[in-house]
Write a protein that holds these residues in place. Structure first.
Motif, PDB file in Angstrom:
ATOM      1  N   ARG A 174      44.786  41.103  44.403  1.00 47.36           N
ATOM      2  CA  ARG A 174      43.728  42.106  44.320  1.00 47.36           C
ATOM      3  C   ARG A 174      43.804  43.196  45.384  1.00 47.36           C
ATOM      4  O   ARG A 174      43.239  44.269  45.200  1.00 47.36           O
ATOM      5  CB  ARG A 174      42.349  41.429  44.401  1.00 47.36           C
ATOM      6  CG  ARG A 174      42.026  40.595  43.180  1.00 47.36           C
ATOM      7  CD  ARG A 174      40.596  40.101  43.221  1.00 47.36           C
ATOM      8  NE  ARG A 174      40.269  39.283  42.067  1.00 47.36           N
ATOM      9  CZ  ARG A 174      39.824  39.748  40.914  1.00 47.36           C
ATOM     10  NH1 ARG A 174      39.669  41.052  40.769  1.00 47.36           N
ATOM     11  NH2 ARG A 174      39.541  38.946  39.917  1.00 47.36           N
ATOM     12  N   SER A 175      44.461  42.941  46.498  1.00 48.42           N
ATOM     13  CA  SER A 175      44.468  43.881  47.616  1.00 48.42           C
ATOM     14  C   SER A 175      45.850  44.485  47.810  1.00 48.42           C
ATOM     15  O   SER A 175      46.856  43.788  47.711  1.00 48.42           O
ATOM     16  CB  SER A 175      44.041  43.177  48.907  1.00 48.42           C
ATOM     17  OG  SER A 175      42.717  42.706  48.801  1.00 48.42           O
ATOM     18  N   ALA A 176      45.872  45.784  48.130  1.00 47.02           N
ATOM     19  CA  ALA A 176      47.152  46.473  48.318  1.00 47.02           C
ATOM     20  C   ALA A 176      47.014  47.544  49.387  1.00 47.02           C
ATOM     21  O   ALA A 176      45.916  48.035  49.681  1.00 47.02           O
ATOM     22  CB  ALA A 176      47.613  47.104  47.007  1.00 47.02           C
ATOM     23  N   LEU A 177      48.150  47.893  49.970  1.00 44.91           N
ATOM     24  CA  LEU A 177      48.250  49.052  50.844  1.00 44.91           C
ATOM     25  C   LEU A 177      49.032  50.128  50.109  1.00 44.91           C
ATOM     26  O   LEU A 177      49.987  49.832  49.386  1.00 44.91           O
ATOM     27  CB  LEU A 177      48.943  48.689  52.152  1.00 44.91           C
ATOM     28  CG  LEU A 177      48.236  47.657  53.027  1.00 44.91           C
ATOM     29  CD1 LEU A 177      49.075  47.358  54.270  1.00 44.91           C
ATOM     30  CD2 LEU A 177      46.842  48.139  53.426  1.00 44.91           C
ATOM     31  N   GLU A 178      48.636  51.381  50.296  1.00 44.78           N
ATOM     32  CA  GLU A 178      49.228  52.487  49.542  1.00 44.78           C
ATOM     33  C   GLU A 178      49.642  53.617  50.475  1.00 44.78           C
ATOM     34  O   GLU A 178      48.917  53.958  51.416  1.00 44.78           O
ATOM     35  CB  GLU A 178      48.213  53.004  48.522  1.00 44.78           C
ATOM     36  CG  GLU A 178      48.699  54.153  47.659  1.00 44.78           C
ATOM     37  CD  GLU A 178      47.654  54.582  46.656  1.00 44.78           C
ATOM     38  OE1 GLU A 178      47.728  54.133  45.499  1.00 44.78           O
ATOM     39  OE2 GLU A 178      46.753  55.364  47.031  1.00 44.78           O
ATOM     40  N   TYR A 216      43.784  51.723  51.644  1.00 40.96           N
ATOM     41  CA  TYR A 216      43.614  50.337  51.188  1.00 40.96           C
ATOM     42  C   TYR A 216      43.098  50.392  49.759  1.00 40.96           C
ATOM     43  O   TYR A 216      42.187  51.171  49.446  1.00 40.96           O
ATOM     44  CB  TYR A 216      42.618  49.589  52.072  1.00 40.96           C
ATOM     45  CG  TYR A 216      42.222  48.244  51.524  1.00 40.96           C
ATOM     46  CD1 TYR A 216      43.068  47.145  51.651  1.00 40.96           C
ATOM     47  CD2 TYR A 216      41.014  48.082  50.854  1.00 40.96           C
ATOM     48  CE1 TYR A 216      42.716  45.909  51.126  1.00 40.96           C
ATOM     49  CE2 TYR A 216      40.648  46.855  50.325  1.00 40.96           C
ATOM     50  CZ  TYR A 216      41.502  45.776  50.462  1.00 40.96           C
ATOM     51  OH  TYR A 216      41.156  44.551  49.940  1.00 40.96           O
ATOM     52  N   VAL A 217      43.679  49.579  48.887  1.00 36.71           N
ATOM     53  CA  VAL A 217      43.315  49.570  47.466  1.00 36.71           C
ATOM     54  C   VAL A 217      42.819  48.182  47.081  1.00 36.71           C
ATOM     55  O   VAL A 217      43.455  47.169  47.416  1.00 36.71           O
ATOM     56  CB  VAL A 217      44.523  49.944  46.579  1.00 36.71           C
ATOM     57  CG1 VAL A 217      44.111  49.984  45.115  1.00 36.71           C
ATOM     58  CG2 VAL A 217      45.117  51.273  47.003  1.00 36.71           C
ATOM     59  N   TYR A 218      41.678  48.136  46.393  1.00 34.56           N
ATOM     60  CA  TYR A 218      41.161  46.869  45.872  1.00 34.56           C
ATOM     61  C   TYR A 218      41.165  46.934  44.354  1.00 34.56           C
ATOM     62  O   TYR A 218      40.630  47.876  43.749  1.00 34.56           O
ATOM     63  CB  TYR A 218      39.745  46.598  46.370  1.00 34.56           C
ATOM     64  CG  TYR A 218      39.256  45.218  45.983  1.00 34.56           C
ATOM     65  CD1 TYR A 218      39.631  44.100  46.720  1.00 34.56           C
ATOM     66  CD2 TYR A 218      38.451  45.038  44.856  1.00 34.56           C
ATOM     67  CE1 TYR A 218      39.213  42.833  46.353  1.00 34.56           C
ATOM     68  CE2 TYR A 218      38.026  43.776  44.487  1.00 34.56           C
ATOM     69  CZ  TYR A 218      38.405  42.678  45.241  1.00 34.56           C
ATOM     70  OH  TYR A 218      37.995  41.416  44.881  1.00 34.56           O
ATOM     71  N   ASN A 240      43.040  47.350  34.619  1.00 35.39           N
ATOM     72  CA  ASN A 240      42.895  47.026  36.038  1.00 35.39           C
ATOM     73  C   ASN A 240      42.222  48.181  36.778  1.00 35.39           C
ATOM     74  O   ASN A 240      42.898  49.051  37.338  1.00 35.39           O
ATOM     75  CB  ASN A 240      44.269  46.739  36.660  1.00 35.39           C
ATOM     76  CG  ASN A 240      44.955  45.556  36.004  1.00 35.39           C
ATOM     77  OD1 ASN A 240      44.455  44.451  36.037  1.00 35.39           O
ATOM     78  ND2 ASN A 240      46.100  45.815  35.393  1.00 35.39           N
ATOM     79  N   PRO A 241      40.881  48.196  36.817  1.00 38.03           N
ATOM     80  CA  PRO A 241      40.202  49.215  37.627  1.00 38.03           C
ATOM     81  C   PRO A 241      40.488  48.975  39.112  1.00 38.03           C
ATOM     82  O   PRO A 241      40.771  47.857  39.538  1.00 38.03           O
ATOM     83  CB  PRO A 241      38.716  48.985  37.320  1.00 38.03           C
ATOM     84  CG  PRO A 241      38.697  48.146  36.076  1.00 38.03           C
ATOM     85  CD  PRO A 241      39.954  47.341  36.098  1.00 38.03           C
ATOM     86  N   PHE A 242      40.400  50.043  39.899  1.00 36.47           N
ATOM     87  CA  PHE A 242      40.652  49.898  41.329  1.00 36.47           C
ATOM     88  C   PHE A 242      39.850  50.928  42.114  1.00 36.47           C
ATOM     89  O   PHE A 242      39.444  51.973  41.599  1.00 36.47           O
ATOM     90  CB  PHE A 242      42.144  50.043  41.638  1.00 36.47           C
ATOM     91  CG  PHE A 242      42.756  51.346  41.225  1.00 36.47           C
ATOM     92  CD1 PHE A 242      42.764  52.444  42.091  1.00 36.47           C
ATOM     93  CD2 PHE A 242      43.330  51.497  39.968  1.00 36.47           C
ATOM     94  CE1 PHE A 242      43.327  53.642  41.701  1.00 36.47           C
ATOM     95  CE2 PHE A 242      43.895  52.704  39.579  1.00 36.47           C
ATOM     96  CZ  PHE A 242      43.891  53.784  40.446  1.00 36.47           C
ATOM     97  N   LEU A 243      39.616  50.588  43.387  1.00 34.40           N
ATOM     98  CA  LEU A 243      38.972  51.490  44.345  1.00 34.40           C
ATOM     99  C   LEU A 243      39.897  51.637  45.537  1.00 34.40           C
ATOM    100  O   LEU A 243      40.643  50.708  45.869  1.00 34.40           O
ATOM    101  CB  LEU A 243      37.625  50.927  44.803  1.00 34.40           C
ATOM    102  CG  LEU A 243      36.561  50.714  43.725  1.00 34.40           C
ATOM    103  CD1 LEU A 243      35.369  49.960  44.304  1.00 34.40           C
ATOM    104  CD2 LEU A 243      36.111  52.053  43.141  1.00 34.40           C
ATOM    105  N   GLY A 252      38.723  56.179  42.903  1.00 32.34           N
ATOM    106  CA  GLY A 252      38.656  55.065  41.978  1.00 32.34           C
ATOM    107  C   GLY A 252      39.332  55.443  40.681  1.00 32.34           C
ATOM    108  O   GLY A 252      39.384  56.629  40.315  1.00 32.34           O
ATOM    109  N   GLY A 253      39.873  54.455  40.005  1.00 32.93           N
ATOM    110  CA  GLY A 253      40.567  54.750  38.763  1.00 32.93           C
ATOM    111  C   GLY A 253      40.810  53.495  37.956  1.00 32.93           C
ATOM    112  O   GLY A 253      40.224  52.439  38.215  1.00 32.93           O
ATOM    113  N   ILE A 254      41.680  53.630  36.995  1.00 34.13           N
ATOM    114  CA  ILE A 254      42.020  52.497  36.136  1.00 34.13           C
ATOM    115  C   ILE A 254      43.504  52.561  35.784  1.00 34.13           C
ATOM    116  O   ILE A 254      44.057  53.647  35.582  1.00 34.13           O
ATOM    117  CB  ILE A 254      41.144  52.493  34.862  1.00 34.13           C
ATOM    118  CG1 ILE A 254      41.329  51.195  34.080  1.00 34.13           C
ATOM    119  CG2 ILE A 254      41.405  53.722  33.999  1.00 34.13           C
ATOM    120  CD1 ILE A 254      40.258  50.947  33.053  1.00 34.13           C
TER     121      ILE A 254
END
Length: 201
Positions: free
Chosen positions: A65-69, A101-103, A111-114, A149-151
């Motif tokens: 669920r967690s990422a660095l971008e 940081y991406v969740y 897969n929505p994300f913030l 935020g996106g998908i």
């Protein structure tokens, strides 16, 4: 006892090996819109044209669920400064170098994300016919905040289509115009919609 110790050593190794086989990285290429709002300060009104460009992003998954971008963006637009004594047009190249940081939220193929982070935003004047004060302006580099935020829609295990609204909060550029005539001393929120394709590896 030996079998138990062997099992205790092998199980974590197998778990690590299994996790290593999952896609933990992706790279995406997107088209970007760049929509600055009006900004007013110090008797200066700044409004700019809508810009278009591209965004290149790399993500590393820390967990499912967690990422660095890391991001690099390039766009062009025209900044228009209205000051009491003049109208100043500056054809501008904007470059973004940012980290965030991406969740992620996982719902089957959707897969929505913030995300939230910081970046450096480089505003460079371009000396061409769209700039009416050539050879007297200089580059600005400002630190700003990134949020969005996106998908992502998974079309295969290796590819997804990604659409996102990004917001950039940064100080308005002034290009070091003589006597600081173009300095608003304001921050503005730039609207930055993007859409593209990501490859997972």
């Amino acid at each position: 006892m030996r079998k138990f110790l062997l099992l205790a050593v092998l199980l974590p190794m197998l778990a690590v090996a299994g996790f290593a086989q999952e896609s933990r990285q992706d790279i995406s290429v997107s088209g970007a819109g760049f929509i600055p709002p009006y900004a007013y300060g110090n008797g200066v009104l700044l409004h700019a044209t809508v810009g278009y460009g591209g965004l290149l992003s790399y993500r590393y998954m820390l967990t499912p669920r967690s990422a660095l971008e890391l991001n690099y963006q390039y766009v062009q637009n025209v900044n228009h400064f209205l000051i009491p004594t003049n109208n100043i047009l500056v054809h501008t190249r904007m470059q973004e170098i940012s980290g965030a940081y991406v969740y992620n939220f996982i719902f089957k193929n959707f897969n929505p994300f913030l995300e939230a982070g910081v970046g450096g935003y480089i505003f460079t004047p371009i000396d061409d016919s769209k700039t009416n004060f050539q050879n007297s302006l200089s580059q600005n580099t400002n630190i700003g905040l990134l949020y969005g935020g996106g998908i992502a829609y998974e079309i295969s295990p290796s590819f997804d289509i990604r659409a996102e609204y990004r917001g950039i909060v940064v100080k308005t550029p002034s290009f070091s115009f003589p006597n600081n005539d173009t300095r608003t001393n304001r921050y503005y929120n730039i609207y930055n919609p993007v859409i593209g394709v990501a490859y997972h590896f």
